[in-house]
Write an enzyme that holds these catalytic residues in place. Structure first.
Site, PDB file in Angstrom:
ATOM      1  N   LYS A   8       0.833  -1.213   0.000  1.00 43.65           N
ATOM      2  CA  LYS A   8       0.000   0.000   0.000  1.00 43.65           C
ATOM      3  C   LYS A   8       0.858   1.249   0.000  1.00 43.65           C
ATOM      4  O   LYS A   8       1.997   1.267   0.494  1.00 43.65           O
ATOM      5  CB  LYS A   8      -0.974   0.023   1.178  1.00 43.65           C
ATOM      6  CG  LYS A   8      -0.338   0.044   2.579  1.00 43.65           C
ATOM      7  CD  LYS A   8       0.049   1.421   3.091  1.00 43.65           C
ATOM      8  CE  LYS A   8       0.835   1.351   4.391  1.00 43.65           C
ATOM      9  NZ  LYS A   8       1.765   2.418   4.617  1.00 43.65           N
ATOM     10  N   PRO A  97       9.436  -4.991  -0.003  1.00 43.34           N
ATOM     11  CA  PRO A  97      10.581  -4.838   0.898  1.00 43.34           C
ATOM     12  C   PRO A  97      10.135  -4.673   2.353  1.00 43.34           C
ATOM     13  O   PRO A  97       9.056  -4.136   2.623  1.00 43.34           O
ATOM     14  CB  PRO A  97      11.282  -3.578   0.392  1.00 43.34           C
ATOM     15  CG  PRO A  97      10.785  -3.362  -0.983  1.00 43.34           C
ATOM     16  CD  PRO A  97       9.403  -3.943  -1.041  1.00 43.34           C
ATOM     17  N   VAL A  98      10.974  -5.145   3.269  1.00 46.93           N
ATOM     18  CA  VAL A  98      10.657  -5.155   4.710  1.00 46.93           C
ATOM     19  C   VAL A  98      11.002  -3.802   5.339  1.00 46.93           C
ATOM     20  O   VAL A  98      12.027  -3.193   5.000  1.00 46.93           O
ATOM     21  CB  VAL A  98      11.451  -6.282   5.407  1.00 46.93           C
ATOM     22  CG1 VAL A  98      11.218  -6.282   6.918  1.00 46.93           C
ATOM     23  CG2 VAL A  98      11.062  -7.633   4.812  1.00 46.93           C
ATOM     24  N   ALA A  99      10.143  -3.356   6.251  1.00 48.57           N
ATOM     25  CA  ALA A  99      10.344  -2.083   6.967  1.00 48.57           C
ATOM     26  C   ALA A  99      10.619  -0.942   5.990  1.00 48.57           C
ATOM     27  O   ALA A  99      11.523  -0.138   6.161  1.00 48.57           O
ATOM     28  CB  ALA A  99      11.476  -2.203   8.005  1.00 48.57           C
ATOM     29  N   GLY A 101       7.851   0.973   4.703  1.00 52.03           N
ATOM     30  CA  GLY A 101       6.707   1.884   4.675  1.00 52.03           C
ATOM     31  C   GLY A 101       5.593   1.415   3.765  1.00 52.03           C
ATOM     32  O   GLY A 101       4.645   2.149   3.496  1.00 52.03           O
ATOM     33  N   GLY A 104       4.266  -4.368   4.299  1.00 50.89           N
ATOM     34  CA  GLY A 104       4.429  -5.750   3.848  1.00 50.89           C
ATOM     35  C   GLY A 104       4.017  -6.766   4.905  1.00 50.89           C
ATOM     36  O   GLY A 104       3.401  -7.793   4.579  1.00 50.89           O
ATOM     37  N   GLY A 105       4.335  -6.513   6.155  1.00 51.21           N
ATOM     38  CA  GLY A 105       3.968  -7.451   7.220  1.00 51.21           C
ATOM     39  C   GLY A 105       2.452  -7.545   7.360  1.00 51.21           C
ATOM     40  O   GLY A 105       1.885  -8.642   7.481  1.00 51.21           O
ATOM     41  N   SER A 106       1.778  -6.395   7.327  1.00 51.04           N
ATOM     42  CA  SER A 106       0.316  -6.379   7.406  1.00 51.04           C
ATOM     43  C   SER A 106      -0.283  -7.094   6.195  1.00 51.04           C
ATOM     44  O   SER A 106      -1.293  -7.799   6.308  1.00 51.04           O
ATOM     45  CB  SER A 106      -0.201  -4.939   7.424  1.00 51.04           C
ATOM     46  OG  SER A 106       0.315  -4.256   8.531  1.00 51.04           O
ATOM     47  N   ALA A 107       0.332  -6.903   5.040  1.00 51.12           N
ATOM     48  CA  ALA A 107      -0.142  -7.574   3.824  1.00 51.12           C
ATOM     49  C   ALA A 107      -0.081  -9.088   4.005  1.00 51.12           C
ATOM     50  O   ALA A 107      -1.040  -9.806   3.684  1.00 51.12           O
ATOM     51  CB  ALA A 107       0.713  -7.142   2.624  1.00 51.12           C
ATOM     52  N   ASP A 139      -2.934  -1.873   9.646  1.00 49.25           N
ATOM     53  CA  ASP A 139      -3.043  -1.822   8.186  1.00 49.25           C
ATOM     54  C   ASP A 139      -3.576  -3.123   7.587  1.00 49.25           C
ATOM     55  O   ASP A 139      -3.698  -3.235   6.365  1.00 49.25           O
ATOM     56  CB  ASP A 139      -1.659  -1.550   7.555  1.00 49.25           C
ATOM     57  CG  ASP A 139      -1.123  -0.167   7.902  1.00 49.25           C
ATOM     58  OD1 ASP A 139      -1.922   0.702   8.292  1.00 49.25           O
ATOM     59  OD2 ASP A 139       0.101   0.037   7.778  1.00 49.25           O
TER      60      ASP A 139
HETATM   61  P1  ATP Z   1       4.401  -0.830   9.159  1.00 49.32           P
HETATM   62  O1  ATP Z   1       3.512  -1.879   8.537  1.00 49.32           O
HETATM   63  O2  ATP Z   1       4.553  -0.977  10.644  1.00 49.32           O
HETATM   64  O3  ATP Z   1       4.153   0.561   8.676  1.00 49.32           O
HETATM   65  P2  ATP Z   1       6.504  -1.225   7.298  1.00 49.32           P
HETATM   66  O4  ATP Z   1       5.514  -1.244   6.210  1.00 49.32           O
HETATM   67  O5  ATP Z   1       7.530  -0.140   7.243  1.00 49.32           O
HETATM   68  O6  ATP Z   1       5.839  -1.174   8.702  1.00 49.32           O
HETATM   69  P3  ATP Z   1       6.895  -4.096   7.376  1.00 49.32           P
HETATM   70  O7  ATP Z   1       7.531  -4.678   6.169  1.00 49.32           O
HETATM   71  O8  ATP Z   1       5.454  -4.331   7.592  1.00 49.32           O
HETATM   72  O9  ATP Z   1       7.270  -2.570   7.396  1.00 49.32           O
HETATM   73  O10 ATP Z   1       7.754  -4.622   8.628  1.00 49.32           O
HETATM   74  C1  ATP Z   1       7.729  -4.038   9.897  1.00 49.32           C
HETATM   75  C2  ATP Z   1       8.346  -5.013  10.896  1.00 49.32           C
HETATM   76  O11 ATP Z   1       7.451  -6.097  11.081  1.00 49.32           O
HETATM   77  C3  ATP Z   1       9.666  -5.602  10.426  1.00 49.32           C
HETATM   78  O12 ATP Z   1      10.689  -5.071  11.200  1.00 49.32           O
HETATM   79  C4  ATP Z   1       9.529  -7.100  10.610  1.00 49.32           C
HETATM   80  O13 ATP Z   1      10.536  -7.641  11.419  1.00 49.32           O
HETATM   81  C5  ATP Z   1       8.168  -7.318  11.261  1.00 49.32           C
HETATM   82  N1  ATP Z   1       7.386  -8.390  10.602  1.00 49.32           N
HETATM   83  C6  ATP Z   1       6.638  -9.325  11.212  1.00 49.32           C
HETATM   84  N2  ATP Z   1       6.057 -10.155  10.313  1.00 49.32           N
HETATM   85  C7  ATP Z   1       6.434  -9.754   9.105  1.00 49.32           C
HETATM   86  C8  ATP Z   1       6.170 -10.211   7.787  1.00 49.32           C
HETATM   87  N3  ATP Z   1       5.403 -11.264   7.540  1.00 49.32           N
HETATM   88  N4  ATP Z   1       6.710  -9.521   6.764  1.00 49.32           N
HETATM   89  C9  ATP Z   1       7.483  -8.429   7.015  1.00 49.32           C
HETATM   90  N5  ATP Z   1       7.797  -7.977   8.239  1.00 49.32           N
HETATM   91  C10 ATP Z   1       7.279  -8.621   9.286  1.00 49.32           C
END
Ligand code: ATP
Length: 319
Positions: A8, A97-99, A101, A104-107, A139
């Protein structure tokens, strides 16, 4: 059972002052874009998770994984009289990509919900799944519905944005590094405490003498631009209250944003809590030009072209 789920962007992210529960009240315009993770669930003796792909080494492979938390939340929400499902093996193929913005984790949590709902034949409707989603993360409910939607509260109270299905073409610039969402909110609070009105965005009520803006407002001009389907107008109304905080922690992003605008983007902003930067292009061809020029400019780790809005989490393979 495999589900695909989009990343998103927030076309507006207006952040209120911290609430008594420690969270910040938000008004945001979510927009799902065509960068997808895939989450597969299979029956297993107990719940496990494994992660492959972009940034996999930074994703927990234990109960902290948001996809596993979603599995547990759905299991707990099943009626007591229903047959209780066994464990599941969750496999996540990451392209988001992780963390970064991009939530991805919420997805992944949303994808795990729709995949398990199917695997277990739970028969939860989308609104019921969204209730479970809201208990997993702010999210997650949006990742279920996708499209373009207005989020309030912590972002989990959703209303669909009544806008035409115009496609927008974006270039994402991925940074060399991550930003922690809580650290960005802390930086925002610090910036606001040190300078009244400094970080107020559109629709803000921050005035002289105030150290924090009032309750955030939906940007009527952005919604009108979205209703018109005019990318130039939309580009001019993108806003993110977290951007000054993200820039304070990751100053190199200023150069990335400036480069994209100089190269002809209609608008630019930091995605959510960053450090990904998102650029709106006039059409698919301009997006390609912009992606090529941005990757040549040396202002980011890599680029991706995406389009939005796209639908939320959906099962792609039954098996
Ligand atoms: P947020 O959703 O909090 O705005 P973001 O979009 O910047 O964060 P994400 O990729 O969602 O980042 O990851 C945030 C943190 O969640 C990471 O540091 C990671 O260790 C943790 N996490 C837990 N489960 C997952 C997952 N399935 N995928 C990615 N990150 C995960």
């Amino acid at each position: 059972m495999t589900a695909r789920v989009p990343a998103k962007l927030n076309l507006q992210l207006a952040v209120g002052p911290p609430r008594a529960d420690g969270y910040h009240g938000l008004v945001t315009v979510f927009h799902a874009v065509s960068l997808f993770d895939e989450v597969t669930v299979e029956p297993a003796a107990q719940d496990t998770v494994s992660v492959t792909g972009e940034g996999a080494d930074r994703v927990p492979e234990d109960g902290d994984n948001l996809a596993l938390r979603a599995v547990a939340a759905l299991r707990a929400a099943l009626p007591r009289r229903a047959a209780q499902p066994g464990g599941v093996q969750v496999t996540i193929a990451k392209r988001i990509p992780v963390a970064a913005g991009l939530a991805g984790g919420s997805a992944d949590a949303a994808a795990a919900l729709v995949a398990c709902n199917e695997l277990w034949a739970s028969g939860f409707s989308q609104p019921r799944l969204a209730e479970v989603a809201a208990t997993v993360g702010s999210d997650v409910a949006f990742a279920l519905v996708g499209g373009t939607a207005v989020g309030r509260g912590r972002g989990e109270q959703l209303t669909p944005a009544l806008v035409p299905s115009t496609q927008y073409y974006w270039v994402l610039a991925f940074a060399d590094g991550q930003l922690s969402t809580p650290a960005v909110y802390t930086a925002l609070d610090r910036l606001r405490a040190s300078g009244p009105g400094k970080t107020a965005g559109p629709g803000k009520t921050a005035g002289p003498g105030k150290t924090a803006p009032g309750d955030p407002d939906l940007d009527a001009a952005l919604m009108s631009a979205l209703r018109s389907g005019d990318a130039v107008r939309v580009g001019g109304r993108l806003s993110n209250d977290l951007q000054p905080a993200a820039l304070s922690l990751f100053p190199a992003l200023r150069k990335t944003l400036a480069a994209g605008l100089e190269l002809g983007a209609l608008g630019a902003l930091v995605a959510g809590s960053g450090p990904t930067c998102a650029f709106l292009a006039a059409n698919a061809e301009r997006a390609l030009d912009l992606a090529v020029s941005l990757s040549g400019a040396g202002v980011c780790r890599s680029v991706a072209r995406v389009a939005g809005p796209v639908p939320g989490a959906a099962v792609v393979t039954a098996g």
